[in-house]
Design a protein around this motif. Structure first.
Motif, PDB file in Angstrom:
ATOM      1  N   ASN A 122      -4.371  -1.523   0.217  1.00  0.00           N
ATOM      2  CA  ASN A 122      -3.655  -0.646  -0.712  1.00  0.00           C
ATOM      3  C   ASN A 122      -2.946  -1.394  -1.838  1.00  0.00           C
ATOM      4  O   ASN A 122      -2.280  -0.768  -2.668  1.00  0.00           O
ATOM      5  CB  ASN A 122      -2.629   0.203   0.058  1.00  0.00           C
ATOM      6  CG  ASN A 122      -3.299   1.153   1.029  1.00  0.00           C
ATOM      7  OD1 ASN A 122      -3.987   2.097   0.628  1.00  0.00           O
ATOM      8  ND2 ASN A 122      -3.129   0.907   2.322  1.00  0.00           N
ATOM      9  N   GLY A 123      -3.058  -2.701  -1.881  1.00  0.00           N
ATOM     10  CA  GLY A 123      -2.521  -3.471  -2.990  1.00  0.00           C
ATOM     11  C   GLY A 123      -1.015  -3.570  -3.065  1.00  0.00           C
ATOM     12  O   GLY A 123      -0.467  -3.904  -4.120  1.00  0.00           O
ATOM     13  N   VAL A 124      -0.318  -3.301  -1.975  1.00  0.00           N
ATOM     14  CA  VAL A 124       1.142  -3.447  -1.955  1.00  0.00           C
ATOM     15  C   VAL A 124       1.487  -4.933  -2.026  1.00  0.00           C
ATOM     16  O   VAL A 124       0.831  -5.754  -1.370  1.00  0.00           O
ATOM     17  CB  VAL A 124       1.732  -2.808  -0.673  1.00  0.00           C
ATOM     18  CG1 VAL A 124       3.235  -3.044  -0.583  1.00  0.00           C
ATOM     19  CG2 VAL A 124       1.415  -1.323  -0.634  1.00  0.00           C
ATOM     20  N   PRO A 125       2.488  -5.335  -2.814  1.00  0.00           N
ATOM     21  CA  PRO A 125       2.873  -6.755  -2.884  1.00  0.00           C
ATOM     22  C   PRO A 125       3.121  -7.350  -1.503  1.00  0.00           C
ATOM     23  O   PRO A 125       3.665  -6.673  -0.613  1.00  0.00           O
ATOM     24  CB  PRO A 125       4.155  -6.734  -3.718  1.00  0.00           C
ATOM     25  CG  PRO A 125       4.029  -5.505  -4.555  1.00  0.00           C
ATOM     26  CD  PRO A 125       3.314  -4.499  -3.703  1.00  0.00           C
ATOM     27  N   GLU A 126       2.743  -8.601  -1.352  1.00  0.00           N
ATOM     28  CA  GLU A 126       2.826  -9.232  -0.033  1.00  0.00           C
ATOM     29  C   GLU A 126       4.226  -9.213   0.543  1.00  0.00           C
ATOM     30  O   GLU A 126       4.415  -8.939   1.735  1.00  0.00           O
ATOM     31  CB  GLU A 126       2.328 -10.684  -0.120  1.00  0.00           C
ATOM     32  CG  GLU A 126       0.867 -10.844   0.264  1.00  0.00           C
ATOM     33  CD  GLU A 126       0.545 -12.280   0.624  1.00  0.00           C
ATOM     34  OE1 GLU A 126       0.222 -12.532   1.806  1.00  0.00           O
ATOM     35  OE2 GLU A 126       0.611 -13.141  -0.268  1.00  0.00           O
ATOM     36  N   TRP A 127       5.220  -9.528  -0.262  1.00  0.00           N
ATOM     37  CA  TRP A 127       6.584  -9.603   0.274  1.00  0.00           C
ATOM     38  C   TRP A 127       7.048  -8.249   0.785  1.00  0.00           C
ATOM     39  O   TRP A 127       7.710  -8.152   1.824  1.00  0.00           O
ATOM     40  CB  TRP A 127       7.547 -10.130  -0.790  1.00  0.00           C
ATOM     41  CG  TRP A 127       7.770  -9.196  -1.954  1.00  0.00           C
ATOM     42  CD1 TRP A 127       7.084  -9.163  -3.130  1.00  0.00           C
ATOM     43  CD2 TRP A 127       8.736  -8.139  -2.022  1.00  0.00           C
ATOM     44  NE1 TRP A 127       7.552  -8.164  -3.945  1.00  0.00           N
ATOM     45  CE2 TRP A 127       8.576  -7.523  -3.290  1.00  0.00           C
ATOM     46  CE3 TRP A 127       9.726  -7.668  -1.164  1.00  0.00           C
ATOM     47  CZ2 TRP A 127       9.363  -6.450  -3.699  1.00  0.00           C
ATOM     48  CZ3 TRP A 127      10.508  -6.604  -1.575  1.00  0.00           C
ATOM     49  CH2 TRP A 127      10.336  -6.002  -2.825  1.00  0.00           C
ATOM     50  N   LEU A 128       6.665  -7.177   0.082  1.00  0.00           N
ATOM     51  CA  LEU A 128       7.069  -5.840   0.513  1.00  0.00           C
ATOM     52  C   LEU A 128       6.309  -5.424   1.766  1.00  0.00           C
ATOM     53  O   LEU A 128       6.886  -4.848   2.698  1.00  0.00           O
ATOM     54  CB  LEU A 128       6.821  -4.842  -0.620  1.00  0.00           C
ATOM     55  CG  LEU A 128       7.207  -3.388  -0.341  1.00  0.00           C
ATOM     56  CD1 LEU A 128       8.689  -3.289   0.038  1.00  0.00           C
ATOM     57  CD2 LEU A 128       6.903  -2.502  -1.547  1.00  0.00           C
ATOM     58  N   ALA A 129       5.013  -5.720   1.796  1.00  0.00           N
ATOM     59  CA  ALA A 129       4.210  -5.399   2.977  1.00  0.00           C
ATOM     60  C   ALA A 129       4.717  -6.159   4.197  1.00  0.00           C
ATOM     61  O   ALA A 129       4.739  -5.629   5.321  1.00  0.00           O
ATOM     62  CB  ALA A 129       2.738  -5.733   2.721  1.00  0.00           C
TER      63      ALA A 129
END
Length: 420
Positions: A122-129
């Motif tokens: 889903n392309g969520v930024p790594e830090w947020l995921a």
């Protein structure tokens, strides 16, 4: 101004001092042996058995294969213990209150799946995921802790149901694809592949560890002296510091001979040390140990039993989520088999083998480190000597059984001496 006469020690004075020094050293050694005998007879074994087992394992495999204690193999070993070791640290919290969490493997797989689907699919930024994945583990543990505390159903039953639930949720999140490959250049992949290669980093961490041990022991000594309580001598503090400093610098030397200090190992040690301080130096930690001594006694002492039980399972879920991310980092992928297999058994075995009591109330976060070192050393030794996996399981099972037997005898001895 008249100079005062100075007298130099004569040869006879020096010779007279030497026997006194010898007697002092002998007396100190006798007192040390007496303390050791008293602790052994009263069941206060601490980490001595697991250290002896670890030494025996290392010596045995080094004899069988000279590459076992090579810098490369020991560096790989230090990274391999991290994922399962973090999960085992969470298990320690649960064991301290006399309960068992069977869902940590499934929660670790769930956290890894949440991260992979959010970031890769889903392309969520790594830090947020990554943050959401860890919070997913915390939420799962909190739900189980609340259910356990409010319904008073045994924790192993609640977490057994959780094992099935979280495993099913992981499969649902992964969907039909089954496997999600992580970016090898991403944050999670770097957790186990990045090394702090400058020699000063490893030696600096070793030095800081020794200084912190000395400072903590010295502060404890001053507090006890201020209120007239028994306290360690300055020599005892120095010896205690040396026991930490010598292995720490030896490990730093070995790691620097390969690629330096692994980031995964640094994170692991910081987390373990931080949670150890939480258990031993905070009001919450004292409540956890008190609850392990008996639920009814803790309730009569006005402890928030339900709150502590919920928090303990929440910590276990959080550590399972973090451990799952490190396990995914090691293979840079997440699949439907994540969190399954012998992961749960190894995490529980590591905590118990390391010295955490199954009866509650005794153990530290460092227990998980020692236990995980034993288990992973056996696995590494078996792999390097081409020994069948079946033998590895039997040996690990034997070590676990021995640890449980020692724990049982230790508790009986402490009860006989009025210490349990």
């Amino acid at each position: 101004m008249r100079e005062e006469a100075r007298t130099e020690p004569t040869g006879s004075d020096t010779e007279a001092r030497e026997p006194r020094r010898g007697r002092a050293v002998a007396g100190a050694a006798e007192r040390g042996l007496a303390v050791l005998r008293r602790k052994l007879s009263s069941g206060e074994l601490n980490s001595l058995p697991v250290v002896l087992v670890l030494a025996a394992v290392w010596i045995t495999f080094q004899i069988l294969n000279q590459n076992f204690l090579s810098p490369r193999n020991l560096s790989n070993l230090s990274v391999d213990i991290v994922g399962t070791g973090l999960i085992a640290v969470g298990i320690v919290f649960v064991l301290l209150i006399g309960e068992l969490d069977l869902s940590v493997g499934a929660i670790s797989g769930l956290a890894a799946a949440v991260f992979a689907v959010l970031n890769v699919n889903n392309g969520v930024p790594e830090w947020l995921a990554l943050v959401v994945a860890v919070l997913a583990g915390t939420a799962a543990g909190t739900v189980q802790g609340f259910s356990f505390a409010r319904t008073r159903v045994p924790a192993f039953v609640v977490t057994l149901a959780g094992l099935l639930t979280w495993n099913g949720l992981m499969l649902y999140i992964l969907g039909t694809s089954g496997t999600v490959n992580l970016s090898e250049d991403g944050i999670v992949a770097q957790l186990t592949s990045y090394y702090l290669s400058h020699d000063a980093v490893a030696y600096g961490v070793a030095a800081i560890s020794a200084v912190m041990v000395f400072a903590a022991a010295h502060q404890d000594r001053r507090r006890r002296m201020a209120v007239g309580m028994p306290h360690r001598s300055f020599t005892g503090i120095a010896v205690r510091t040396g026991v930490v400093a010598v292995p720490a610098f030896a490990i730093a030397y070995v790691l620097n001979r390969f690629q330096g200090l692994p980031l995964a190992l640094l994170v692991f040690l910081v987390v373990v040390a931080g949670l150890d301080i939480v258990l031993r130096r905070t009001h919450y930690g004292r409540q956890v140990y008190a609850l392990g001594g008996g639920v009814e006694a803790a309730r009569r002492a006005s402890l928030n039993v339900a709150g502590v039980q919920t928090a303990v399972l929440a910590v276990s879920g959080t550590m399972a989520g973090i451990g799952g991310l490190f396990l995914a980092s090691r293979i840079t992928s997440v699949s439907q088999s994540s969190g399954s297999g012998v992961l749960l058994l190894n995490a529980i075995a590591a905590a118990v083998i390391g010295g955490t009591s199954l009866f509650g109330g005794r153990g530290t976060t460092w227990s998980a480190v020692l236990g995980m070192l034993v288990i992973q050393s056996i696995a590494s030794g078996m792999a390097i000597t081409d020994t069948p996996v079946a033998v590895q399981f039997m040996i690990t099972g034997g070590v676990l059984f021995a640890a449980v037997v020692i724990d049982s005898f230790s508790r009986r001895s402490q009860e006989a001496h009025g210490r349990a």
